[in-house]
Design a protein around this motif. Structure first.
Motif, PDB file in Angstrom:
ATOM      1  N   PHE A  99      -8.604  -0.358 -29.798  1.00 19.09           N
ATOM      2  CA  PHE A  99      -9.439  -0.110 -28.609  1.00 19.09           C
ATOM      3  C   PHE A  99      -8.624   0.110 -27.348  1.00 19.09           C
ATOM      4  N   SER A 100      -7.291  -0.078 -27.435  1.00 18.43           N
ATOM      5  CA  SER A 100      -6.473   0.118 -26.234  1.00 18.43           C
ATOM      6  C   SER A 100      -6.023   1.576 -26.168  1.00 18.43           C
ATOM      7  N   PRO A 101      -5.624   2.031 -24.983  1.00 13.00           N
ATOM      8  CA  PRO A 101      -5.210   3.430 -24.855  1.00 13.00           C
ATOM      9  C   PRO A 101      -3.995   3.785 -25.712  1.00 13.00           C
ATOM     10  N   THR A 102      -2.971   2.919 -25.693  1.00 17.99           N
ATOM     11  CA  THR A 102      -1.760   3.270 -26.437  1.00 17.99           C
ATOM     12  C   THR A 102      -1.504   2.272 -27.572  1.00 17.99           C
ATOM     13  N   VAL A 103      -0.656   2.712 -28.489  1.00 20.00           N
ATOM     14  CA  VAL A 103      -0.320   1.906 -29.666  1.00 20.00           C
ATOM     15  C   VAL A 103       0.279   0.560 -29.249  1.00 20.00           C
ATOM     16  N   GLU A 105       0.026  -1.128 -26.489  1.00 16.85           N
ATOM     17  CA  GLU A 105      -0.975  -2.009 -25.865  1.00 16.85           C
ATOM     18  C   GLU A 105      -1.878  -2.640 -26.922  1.00 16.85           C
ATOM     19  N   ASP A 106      -2.236  -1.834 -27.913  1.00 19.58           N
ATOM     20  CA  ASP A 106      -3.104  -2.351 -28.965  1.00 19.58           C
ATOM     21  C   ASP A 106      -2.406  -3.450 -29.769  1.00 19.58           C
ATOM     22  N   VAL A 107      -1.144  -3.209 -30.126  1.00 17.25           N
ATOM     23  CA  VAL A 107      -0.423  -4.177 -30.957  1.00 17.25           C
ATOM     24  C   VAL A 107      -0.109  -5.437 -30.150  1.00 17.25           C
ATOM     25  N   ALA A 108       0.166  -5.274 -28.860  1.00 18.99           N
ATOM     26  CA  ALA A 108       0.526  -6.430 -28.023  1.00 18.99           C
ATOM     27  C   ALA A 108      -0.699  -7.255 -27.632  1.00 18.99           C
ATOM     28  N   PHE A 109      -1.884  -6.677 -27.765  1.00 15.25           N
ATOM     29  CA  PHE A 109      -3.102  -7.360 -27.312  1.00 15.25           C
ATOM     30  C   PHE A 109      -3.266  -8.735 -27.955  1.00 15.25           C
ATOM     31  N   GLY A 110      -3.104  -8.789 -29.274  1.00 18.04           N
ATOM     32  CA  GLY A 110      -3.290 -10.057 -30.005  1.00 18.04           C
ATOM     33  C   GLY A 110      -2.321 -11.123 -29.534  1.00 18.04           C
ATOM     34  N   PRO A 111      -1.006 -10.826 -29.584  1.00 14.80           N
ATOM     35  CA  PRO A 111      -0.026 -11.811 -29.127  1.00 14.80           C
ATOM     36  C   PRO A 111      -0.266 -12.262 -27.680  1.00 14.80           C
ATOM     37  N   LEU A 112      -0.624 -11.330 -26.782  1.00 12.59           N
ATOM     38  CA  LEU A 112      -0.907 -11.701 -25.393  1.00 12.59           C
ATOM     39  C   LEU A 112      -2.089 -12.651 -25.335  1.00 12.59           C
ATOM     40  N   ASN A 113      -3.098 -12.317 -26.116  1.00  9.50           N
ATOM     41  CA  ASN A 113      -4.315 -13.113 -26.163  1.00  9.50           C
ATOM     42  C   ASN A 113      -4.041 -14.523 -26.680  1.00  9.50           C
ATOM     43  N   ASP A 139       4.151   4.666 -27.479  1.00  8.33           N
ATOM     44  CA  ASP A 139       3.406   5.266 -26.362  1.00  8.33           C
ATOM     45  C   ASP A 139       2.370   6.281 -26.806  1.00  8.33           C
ATOM     46  N   LYS A 140       2.169   6.407 -28.119  1.00  7.66           N
ATOM     47  CA  LYS A 140       1.166   7.375 -28.586  1.00  7.66           C
ATOM     48  C   LYS A 140      -0.239   6.897 -28.229  1.00  7.66           C
ATOM     49  N   ILE A 141      -1.120   7.850 -28.076  1.00  6.03           N
ATOM     50  CA  ILE A 141      -2.519   7.562 -27.750  1.00  6.03           C
ATOM     51  C   ILE A 141      -3.245   7.252 -29.061  1.00  6.03           C
ATOM     52  N   THR A 142      -3.808   6.054 -29.167  1.00  7.37           N
ATOM     53  CA  THR A 142      -4.358   5.619 -30.466  1.00  7.37           C
ATOM     54  C   THR A 142      -5.448   6.562 -30.981  1.00  7.37           C
ATOM     55  N   THR A 143      -6.289   7.063 -30.090  1.00  9.24           N
ATOM     56  CA  THR A 143      -7.398   7.916 -30.558  1.00  9.24           C
ATOM     57  C   THR A 143      -6.905   9.234 -31.134  1.00  9.24           C
ATOM     58  N   LYS A 144      -5.652   9.583 -30.834  1.00  7.11           N
ATOM     59  CA  LYS A 144      -5.133  10.872 -31.323  1.00  7.11           C
ATOM     60  C   LYS A 144      -4.336  10.743 -32.617  1.00  7.11           C
ATOM     61  N   SER A 146      -3.540  10.206 -36.637  1.00  7.04           N
ATOM     62  CA  SER A 146      -4.213  10.608 -37.882  1.00  7.04           C
ATOM     63  C   SER A 146      -4.832   9.364 -38.516  1.00  7.04           C
ATOM     64  N   GLY A 147      -5.687   9.575 -39.494  1.00  7.15           N
ATOM     65  CA  GLY A 147      -6.341   8.456 -40.185  1.00  7.15           C
ATOM     66  C   GLY A 147      -5.336   7.472 -40.748  1.00  7.15           C
ATOM     67  N   GLY A 148      -4.318   7.981 -41.411  1.00  6.74           N
ATOM     68  CA  GLY A 148      -3.304   7.128 -42.026  1.00  6.74           C
ATOM     69  C   GLY A 148      -2.505   6.360 -40.983  1.00  6.74           C
ATOM     70  N   GLU A 149      -2.179   7.054 -39.869  1.00  9.03           N
ATOM     71  CA  GLU A 149      -1.436   6.392 -38.792  1.00  9.03           C
ATOM     72  C   GLU A 149      -2.279   5.281 -38.167  1.00  9.03           C
ATOM     73  N   LYS A 150      -3.570   5.550 -37.991  1.00 11.50           N
ATOM     74  CA  LYS A 150      -4.477   4.516 -37.446  1.00 11.50           C
ATOM     75  C   LYS A 150      -4.498   3.290 -38.351  1.00 11.50           C
ATOM     76  N   ARG A 151      -4.483   3.558 -39.663  1.00  7.91           N
ATOM     77  CA  ARG A 151      -4.506   2.477 -40.641  1.00  7.91           C
ATOM     78  C   ARG A 151      -3.286   1.573 -40.455  1.00  7.91           C
ATOM     79  N   LEU A 152      -2.111   2.204 -40.341  1.00  4.97           N
ATOM     80  CA  LEU A 152      -0.872   1.428 -40.198  1.00  4.97           C
ATOM     81  C   LEU A 152      -0.798   0.715 -38.855  1.00  4.97           C
ATOM     82  N   VAL A 153      -1.256   1.390 -37.797  1.00  6.99           N
ATOM     83  CA  VAL A 153      -1.251   0.737 -36.480  1.00  6.99           C
ATOM     84  C   VAL A 153      -2.227  -0.447 -36.495  1.00  6.99           C
ATOM     85  N   SER A 154      -3.356  -0.276 -37.164  1.00  2.00           N
ATOM     86  CA  SER A 154      -4.302  -1.391 -37.301  1.00  2.00           C
ATOM     87  C   SER A 154      -3.622  -2.569 -37.977  1.00  2.00           C
TER      88      SER A 154
END
Ligand SMILES: Nc1ncnc2c1ncn2[C@@H]1O[C@H](COP(=O)(O)OP(=O)(O)O)[C@@H](O)[C@H]1O
Ligand SMILES: [Mg+2]
Length: 244
Positions: A99-103, A105-113, A139-144, A146-154
């Protein structure tokens, strides 16, 4: 071999759950996951696999039965809250996870939280991305992606929280063969108790130690199961198998 001396990380007892206005999806379901356990779960669409994970996380409340996490019976939101970060759920749909703009930020969200400092959270996130072969994605934009990349970033967002249990809901969706092999290697390098849902039998046998199925709202742990899994393996492909 029994491991009863190892206290359960997750224990479900007599769980019954139905969506409003529908027949129960889960019914008299029991599950015990102990440290070191790696379970695979293969069952037809609509069997209640995703529902089961949401019950474990407290995202859905059972109509009957009890959920215990790390030895504590939990039912209210307040009771679940402290355990959520200790159980890493990879959602079936990556769009529920990112849900964050960049990869980064998304990955760091949990640890920050969880109270890590910004520096620690970024360092941990970079390490996790590197572990998954995603260096350069920060720095990639998460919404952009690919499906597989989203899976791994998740998966990175989940692993960055250093969970003690992993619940992976169809982790191979959208992954090409090479990425799937990477994921197999990554999961085998981790020493975390896990439940992996997948329709890919060879992925489950490569990453888990026991493969179970679901039928009539329950997890089958008995001999019937072996027959089912055996037939399933035949239907999916002709992988080598042993007769039971
Ligand atoms: N939010 C929901 N509202 C109503 N029914 C749902 C909802 N989510 C899932 N279901 C139904 O519950 C059953 C089990 O779904 P699910 O747990 O997603 O199964 P699986 O993950 O094994 O494919 C299905 O029949 C599905 O249609
Ligand atoms: Mg599902």
């Amino acid at each position: 071999m029994t491991h009863n001396h190892r206290n359960p990380l997750i224990e479900l007892c007599g769980i019954r759950f139905g969506y409003p206005g529908s027949q129960p999806v889960l019914d008299r379901l029991d599950l015990v996951l102990r440290p070191g356990d790696r379970f695979g779960l293969v069952a037809p669409n609509g069997s209640g696999k995703t529902t089961l994970f949401h019950i474990i996380m407290g995202l859905l409340k059972p109509d009957r039965g009890t959920v215990s996490l790390f030895g504590q019976t939990v039912s209210t939101e307040k009771e679940f809250a402290p355990y959520r970060s200790r159980i890493g759920l990879l959602f079936q749909d990556a769009d529920d996870q990112l849900f964050s703009p960049t990869v980064l930020e998304d990955v760091a969200f949990g640890p920050l939280n969880m109270g890590k400092s910004a520096d620690e959270a970024v360092a941990l996130s970079r390490r996790t991305l590197s572990f998954l072969g995603l260096t350069g994605f920060e720095d990639k934009i998460t919404t952009k992606l690919s499906g597989g990349e989203k899976r791994l970033v998740s998966l990175a967002t989940v692993l960055a929280m250093e969970p003690e249990v992993l619940l992976l809901d169809e982790p191979t969706t959208g992954l090409d063969t090479r990425t799937k092999e990477t994921l197999k290697a990554v999961l085998n390098r981790l020493d975390i108790a896990s439940v992996v849902i997948s329709h890919e039998f060879d992925f489950l046998t490569a990453t888990t130690d026991h493969v179970y199925t679901m039928e009539n709202g329950r997890i089958l742990l008995d001999d019937e199961l072996h027959i089912h899994v055996h037939e399933h393996a035949h239907r999916i492909g002709k992988q080598p198998h042993r007769h039971v």
